[in-house]
Write an enzyme that holds these catalytic residues in place. Structure first.
Site, mmCIF file in Angstrom:
data_model
loop_
_atom_site.group_PDB
_atom_site.id
_atom_site.type_symbol
_atom_site.label_atom_id
_atom_site.label_comp_id
_atom_site.label_asym_id
_atom_site.label_seq_id
_atom_site.Cartn_x
_atom_site.Cartn_y
_atom_site.Cartn_z
ATOM 1 N N LEU A 183 1.009 -0.990 -0.132
ATOM 2 C CA LEU A 183 -0.079 0.046 0.078
ATOM 3 C C LEU A 183 0.750 1.115 0.240
ATOM 4 C CD1 LEU A 183 -2.630 -0.448 2.635
ATOM 5 C CD2 LEU A 183 -3.087 -0.751 0.227
ATOM 6 N N ASP A 184 0.379 2.508 -0.994
ATOM 7 C CA ASP A 184 1.315 3.320 -0.581
ATOM 8 C C ASP A 184 1.294 4.346 1.027
ATOM 9 O OD1 ASP A 184 1.147 3.232 -3.246
ATOM 10 O OD2 ASP A 184 0.117 5.043 -3.928
ATOM 11 N N ARG A 185 2.090 4.996 1.416
ATOM 12 C CA ARG A 185 2.579 5.714 2.157
ATOM 13 C C ARG A 185 1.169 5.850 3.193
ATOM 14 N NH1 ARG A 185 7.782 8.764 3.949
ATOM 15 N NH2 ARG A 185 7.152 9.045 6.859
#
Length: 362
Positions: A183-185
């Site tokens: 997942l993106d930050r």
């Protein structure tokens, strides 16, 4: 006065040879070693530090880039992909691409790679470890699923000493933990981690075959005009000089990417229309939902990379301090006999509270 007798020419030659032999005996042994052949030296230099890794049964079917990341801890991902593009990594003496999948028994030639010298990251904060224990949505003998908060990277790198996976490994040093996906930050929600190599391979196969159900909740700036939309737009990933990744739609060179958007609600705030959607990932490319939403002319609220800067500024003043994108649910079937899983993560409090400040559109 007595004169010294003159030595003959042969006597002088004999004495000269004796002096040469005496000097050679006194000379260090290293000085008598002949100079190495230059071409042989270059060949030896080129092979110095080369590693040959044999693929075991646990890694059978794994992508070569993930195989290398597993074995070459500390080497930057950008460096690994660079040597892959240059053809310096060989499998069974042949050149391969980053998408190549290794087989048990393969021999992988790895060129000399120097891991950067980094400072000791120190002890992972106890509060982080306590949070991890509380954030587990599901766990069994094969895998676990976390509810990841926004702002926390899934792995270390890019100036970060540790992320979710490093923290989990510190919490459970005996487990073979691996990220199943990322997942993106800036994105919150369901994050899956495998506890067995065999489970990791099975879950990756499900994702490749489109049999992993991944649902997100997102807020768009604007109104896409329809209640259901399928965006089928190939994506290509570029890395800028500063190392930042930018993804864009490219119908010629992009990889196939498909997202299904379903409208859940429409809002109005300060003459600005916002649309809450469920996004279903058919494929799982980097930044896929964010780029596909922007391609519709309705970027995600709070998106600093693909969003509307002016809209983001206004939304921040209204209390939205992050990207409105949440991995809300995962579904899959695994095992023999088959077992079905369906997990969900509730919308984080900061996003739920923000929605209550909006006026539903009539």
């Amino acid at each position: 006065m007595t004169s010294r007798p003159r030595r003959s020419k042969s006597d002088r030659s004999t004495a000269s040879r004796a002096k040469v032999r005496q000097r050679e005996r006194a000379r260090p042994a290293a000085a008598l070693t002949p100079a190495p052949d230059r071409r042989a030296a270059q060949s030896a230099s080129s092979d110095a530090g080369v590693r040959i890794l044999r693929v075991d049964a646990e890694a059978n079917g794994q992508r070569i880039d993930n195989f290398l990341l597993r074995h070459l801890k500390g080497v930057p991902r950008s460096h690994l992909y660079r040597v892959l593009r240059r053809g310096e990594v060989r499998v069974n003496k042949g050149r391969i691409k980053a998408s190549h999948r290794v087989q048990a028994g393969d021999l992988v030639r790895v060129p000399p790679l120097r891991a950067p010298q980094v400072a000791d990251p120190g002890r992972i904060p106890s509060a982080r470890l306590a949070w991890l224990s509380e954030a587990i949505l599901h766990e069994d003998e094969q895998l676990l699923v976390l509810d990841k908060p926004a702002g926390l990277a899934v792995h270390g790198g890019s100036g970060l000493s540790f992320g979710v996976i490093e923290s989990l490994r510190a919490l459970r040093p005996g487990d073979a933990l691996e990220l199943v996906h990322r997942l993106d930050r800036e994105t919150s929600g369901c994050l899956m981690i495998s506890k067995r190599r065999g489970t990791l391979r099975q879950l990756h196969a499900l994702m490749r075959e489109g049999r992993m159900d991944k649902r997100y909740r997102a807020l768009m700036v604007g109104d896409p005009g329809r209640d259901k939309m399928i965006v089928d737009a190939p994506l290509v990933k570029n890395v800028l000089h500063g190392g930042e990744r930018i993804v864009r739609v490219d119908h010629e060179q992009g990889r196939a990417a498909r997202t299904l958007f379903r409208v859940q609600a429409r809002y109005v705030v300060e003459s600005m229309t916002l649309t809450l959607v469920e996004a279903e990932l058919v494929t799982g490319r980097t930044h896929q939902i964010r780029v596909h939403a922007a391609s519709l002319g309705t970027p995600l609220a709070g998106d600093p990379k693909y969003g509307d800067e002016e809209a983001n500024r206004r939304l921040k003043a209204l209390g939205l301090g992050r990207l409105f994108l949440h991995a809300a649910g995962l579904g899959w079937t695994l095992g023999d006999p088959p077992r079905s899983y369906r997990l969900s993560a509730p919308l984080p409090a900061e996003l739920a509270v923000f929605l209550t400040r909006l006026e539903p559109s009539t």
